[in-house]
Scaffold this motif. Sequence first.
Motif, PDB file in Angstrom:
ATOM      1  N   LYS A  20       0.810  -1.211   0.000  1.00 14.17           N
ATOM      2  CA  LYS A  20       0.000   0.000   0.000  1.00 14.17           C
ATOM      3  C   LYS A  20       0.852   1.273   0.000  1.00 14.17           C
ATOM      4  CE  LYS A  20      -3.923  -2.145   2.411  1.00 14.17           C
ATOM      5  NZ  LYS A  20      -4.833  -2.067   3.587  1.00 14.17           N
ATOM      6  N   TYR A  21       2.184   1.103  -0.061  1.00 12.17           N
ATOM      7  CA  TYR A  21       3.048   2.289  -0.049  1.00 12.17           C
ATOM      8  C   TYR A  21       2.825   3.116  -1.305  1.00 12.17           C
ATOM      9  CZ  TYR A  21       7.151   5.280   0.220  1.00 12.17           C
ATOM     10  OH  TYR A  21       7.984   6.375   0.278  1.00 12.17           O
ATOM     11  N   GLU A  22       2.631   4.422  -1.128  1.00 12.10           N
ATOM     12  CA  GLU A  22       2.411   5.327  -2.253  1.00 12.10           C
ATOM     13  C   GLU A  22       3.618   6.244  -2.421  1.00 12.10           C
ATOM     14  OE1 GLU A  22      -1.190   7.503  -1.943  1.00 12.10           O
ATOM     15  OE2 GLU A  22      -2.482   5.722  -1.735  1.00 12.10           O
ATOM     16  N   VAL A  23       4.142   6.293  -3.628  1.00 13.50           N
ATOM     17  CA  VAL A  23       5.275   7.160  -3.911  1.00 13.50           C
ATOM     18  C   VAL A  23       4.780   8.605  -4.001  1.00 13.50           C
ATOM     19  CG1 VAL A  23       7.113   7.719  -5.553  1.00 13.50           C
ATOM     20  CG2 VAL A  23       6.474   5.329  -5.150  1.00 13.50           C
ATOM     21  N   THR A  24       5.234   9.412  -3.078  1.00 14.06           N
ATOM     22  CA  THR A  24       4.838  10.821  -3.045  1.00 14.06           C
ATOM     23  C   THR A  24       6.076  11.691  -3.193  1.00 14.06           C
ATOM     24  OG1 THR A  24       4.997  10.878  -0.630  1.00 14.06           O
ATOM     25  CG2 THR A  24       2.845  10.355  -1.583  1.00 14.06           C
ATOM     26  N   GLY A  25       5.850  12.964  -3.466  1.00 11.98           N
ATOM     27  CA  GLY A  25       6.986  13.848  -3.667  1.00 11.98           C
ATOM     28  C   GLY A  25       6.700  15.271  -3.274  1.00 11.98           C
ATOM     29  N   GLU A  26       7.747  16.095  -3.400  1.00 11.85           N
ATOM     30  CA  GLU A  26       7.644  17.504  -3.042  1.00 11.85           C
ATOM     31  C   GLU A  26       8.740  18.257  -3.780  1.00 11.85           C
ATOM     32  OE1 GLU A  26       7.643  20.294   0.994  1.00 11.85           O
ATOM     33  OE2 GLU A  26       8.425  18.242   1.049  1.00 11.85           O
ATOM     34  N   SER A  27       8.390  19.362  -4.412  1.00 17.04           N
ATOM     35  CA  SER A  27       9.346  20.198  -5.152  1.00 17.04           C
ATOM     36  C   SER A  27      10.111  19.397  -6.207  1.00 17.04           C
ATOM     37  CB  SER A  27      10.335  20.853  -4.180  1.00 17.04           C
ATOM     38  OG  SER A  27       9.656  21.655  -3.246  1.00 17.04           O
ATOM     39  N   GLY A  28       9.435  18.452  -6.824  1.00 13.77           N
ATOM     40  CA  GLY A  28      10.059  17.698  -7.897  1.00 13.77           C
ATOM     41  C   GLY A  28      10.878  16.505  -7.453  1.00 13.77           C
ATOM     42  N   PHE A  29      10.932  16.226  -6.149  1.00 14.52           N
ATOM     43  CA  PHE A  29      11.692  15.094  -5.623  1.00 14.52           C
ATOM     44  C   PHE A  29      10.748  14.126  -4.910  1.00 14.52           C
ATOM     45  CE2 PHE A  29      14.847  18.560  -5.578  1.00 14.52           C
ATOM     46  CZ  PHE A  29      15.876  17.969  -6.309  1.00 14.52           C
ATOM     47  N   THR A  30      10.901  12.838  -5.173  1.00  9.36           N
ATOM     48  CA  THR A  30      10.152  11.844  -4.408  1.00  9.36           C
ATOM     49  C   THR A  30      10.736  11.771  -3.001  1.00  9.36           C
ATOM     50  OG1 THR A  30      11.617  10.003  -5.006  1.00  9.36           O
ATOM     51  CG2 THR A  30       9.770  10.492  -6.507  1.00  9.36           C
ATOM     52  N   ILE A  31      10.046  11.081  -2.105  1.00 11.24           N
ATOM     53  CA  ILE A  31      10.549  10.912  -0.737  1.00 11.24           C
ATOM     54  C   ILE A  31      11.920  10.236  -0.764  1.00 11.24           C
ATOM     55  CG2 ILE A  31      10.132   9.816   1.493  1.00 11.24           C
ATOM     56  CD1 ILE A  31       8.253  12.131   0.873  1.00 11.24           C
ATOM     57  N   TYR A  32      12.023   9.214  -1.607  1.00 11.16           N
ATOM     58  CA  TYR A  32      13.304   8.497  -1.716  1.00 11.16           C
ATOM     59  C   TYR A  32      14.407   9.427  -2.214  1.00 11.16           C
ATOM     60  CZ  TYR A  32      16.775   5.081  -3.216  1.00 11.16           C
ATOM     61  OH  TYR A  32      17.948   4.378  -3.397  1.00 11.16           O
ATOM     62  N   GLU A  33      14.129  10.227  -3.216  1.00  8.99           N
ATOM     63  CA  GLU A  33      15.132  11.150  -3.755  1.00  8.99           C
ATOM     64  C   GLU A  33      15.510  12.211  -2.725  1.00  8.99           C
ATOM     65  OE1 GLU A  33      13.953  10.975  -8.518  1.00  8.99           O
ATOM     66  OE2 GLU A  33      12.949  12.405  -7.176  1.00  8.99           O
ATOM     67  N   GLN A  34      14.537  12.678  -1.951  1.00 12.55           N
ATOM     68  CA  GLN A  34      14.835  13.651  -0.898  1.00 12.55           C
ATOM     69  C   GLN A  34      15.779  13.049   0.142  1.00 12.55           C
ATOM     70  OE1 GLN A  34      11.283  15.661   0.734  1.00 12.55           O
ATOM     71  NE2 GLN A  34      10.209  15.099  -1.148  1.00 12.55           N
ATOM     72  N   LEU A  35      15.517  11.790   0.498  1.00 14.48           N
ATOM     73  CA  LEU A  35      16.366  11.139   1.489  1.00 14.48           C
ATOM     74  C   LEU A  35      17.775  10.919   0.934  1.00 14.48           C
ATOM     75  CD1 LEU A  35      16.307  10.046   4.334  1.00 14.48           C
ATOM     76  CD2 LEU A  35      15.663   7.810   3.428  1.00 14.48           C
ATOM     77  N   CYS A  36      17.866  10.546  -0.335  1.00 17.13           N
ATOM     78  CA  CYS A  36      19.183  10.385  -0.963  1.00 17.13           C
ATOM     79  C   CYS A  36      19.924  11.719  -1.019  1.00 17.13           C
ATOM     80  CB  CYS A  36      19.035   9.802  -2.362  1.00 17.13           C
ATOM     81  SG  CYS A  36      18.588   8.045  -2.388  1.00 17.13           S
ATOM     82  N   ASN A  37      19.199  12.825  -1.210  1.00 17.84           N
ATOM     83  CA  ASN A  37      19.820  14.149  -1.185  1.00 17.84           C
ATOM     84  C   ASN A  37      20.430  14.431   0.186  1.00 17.84           C
ATOM     85  OD1 ASN A  37      19.017  14.631  -3.814  1.00 17.84           O
ATOM     86  ND2 ASN A  37      17.217  15.828  -3.256  1.00 17.84           N
ATOM     87  N   ILE A  38      19.679  14.111   1.226  1.00 17.26           N
ATOM     88  CA  ILE A  38      20.174  14.338   2.590  1.00 17.26           C
ATOM     89  C   ILE A  38      21.396  13.479   2.845  1.00 17.26           C
ATOM     90  CG2 ILE A  38      19.616  14.058   5.037  1.00 17.26           C
ATOM     91  CD1 ILE A  38      16.701  14.726   4.320  1.00 17.26           C
ATOM     92  N   ARG A  39      21.338  12.220   2.408  1.00 14.15           N
ATOM     93  CA  ARG A  39      22.485  11.322   2.603  1.00 14.15           C
ATOM     94  C   ARG A  39      23.721  11.845   1.879  1.00 14.15           C
ATOM     95  NH1 ARG A  39      22.596   5.202   0.362  1.00 14.15           N
ATOM     96  NH2 ARG A  39      22.226   6.329  -1.582  1.00 14.15           N
ATOM     97  N   ARG A  40      23.550  12.272   0.640  1.00 11.67           N
ATOM     98  CA  ARG A  40      24.673  12.774  -0.152  1.00 11.67           C
ATOM     99  C   ARG A  40      25.307  13.983   0.526  1.00 11.67           C
ATOM    100  NH1 ARG A  40      21.930  14.113  -4.127  1.00 11.67           N
ATOM    101  NH2 ARG A  40      21.776  12.034  -5.020  1.00 11.67           N
ATOM    102  N   GLN A  41      24.473  14.886   1.028  1.00 10.36           N
ATOM    103  CA  GLN A  41      24.989  16.090   1.684  1.00 10.36           C
ATOM    104  C   GLN A  41      25.681  15.754   3.007  1.00 10.36           C
ATOM    105  OE1 GLN A  41      21.312  18.265   1.826  1.00 10.36           O
ATOM    106  NE2 GLN A  41      21.160  18.317  -0.407  1.00 10.36           N
TER     107      GLN A  41
END
Length: 274
Positions: free
Chosen positions: A141-162
């Motif tokens: 039932k997991y739904e892929v959502t996003g914000e400002s052009g980034f999915t939740i997964y992409e946002q988390l990867c951004n935080i990890r990279r930084q």
Amino acid sequence: AMAGYAEFEESEADVAQARTYKLMAISKPLAAEIEAFKARRTQVICRHRYGRAVQSTTVDSDIGVLLRVLGWMKTHRDRRDDHGDPPPLTMKGVIGSADFARYVEEYVEWLQAREVKFSSIANYTNSLVSLLTYVMSSDEKYEVTGESGFTIYEQLCNIRRQAHSAAQQDRMYRRRDPNWIDWPRCQEIRMDAIDKYEKAKGAPVKRMKKLRDVVLLCSLTCLPPDRVGVVRLLRFGHTLRWIADDEEDPDGPGAYFIDLTARTSRHKTSRFYG
């Protein structure tokens, strides 16, 4: 997703601090999720996992980070700007939340305020990416959502990279070990040892000790070994071989070469380096 993100050494102070806020009371739903996570990550063959199985220590580390985040959610997170009830303290409730990336960003800011090193924060974000990947693949039932052009997964990867970038920068400016020397100094020490050996006089035993120092320093400083196993497998006449300049004159001039191509001492990098 984990490629290129090596684990950093965590300071004792950060480890001790993490124990003060991690979730201690584990509910039955959370316990069941943890067991399922362990099985998915450590089972040798698993059709629901893309990569290979990991060691139990890696899974334990991920679970430790999960309990820290849940503990922070329970007792330390500022909820004044929230709307509605807080999510249940489970993997599905927190990791699977549409607000998870925001939670992680707030958690990182909270850690920074407590002077937790970025080396520790980078490790935490590695584990959180693993946890999110698991929830995304295990919850139908997991739904892929996003914000400002980034999915939740992409946002988390951004935080990890930084976080990893900040950790690497911190490591550049940290105080060096008092025994640390740079590469040019290593060359000077080797040449100094060779000079002392050539000028050494007296008992053969003393000269042999100086020769041992020269051989050891040359093996470590003439050319950095591509892997530790190069030195570990080194055997005179076997992996360390004398090769004449002229094949037709084996007793003529030549030099010693490291040879890792023999099948009896096959090294995993021999097919690239010989």
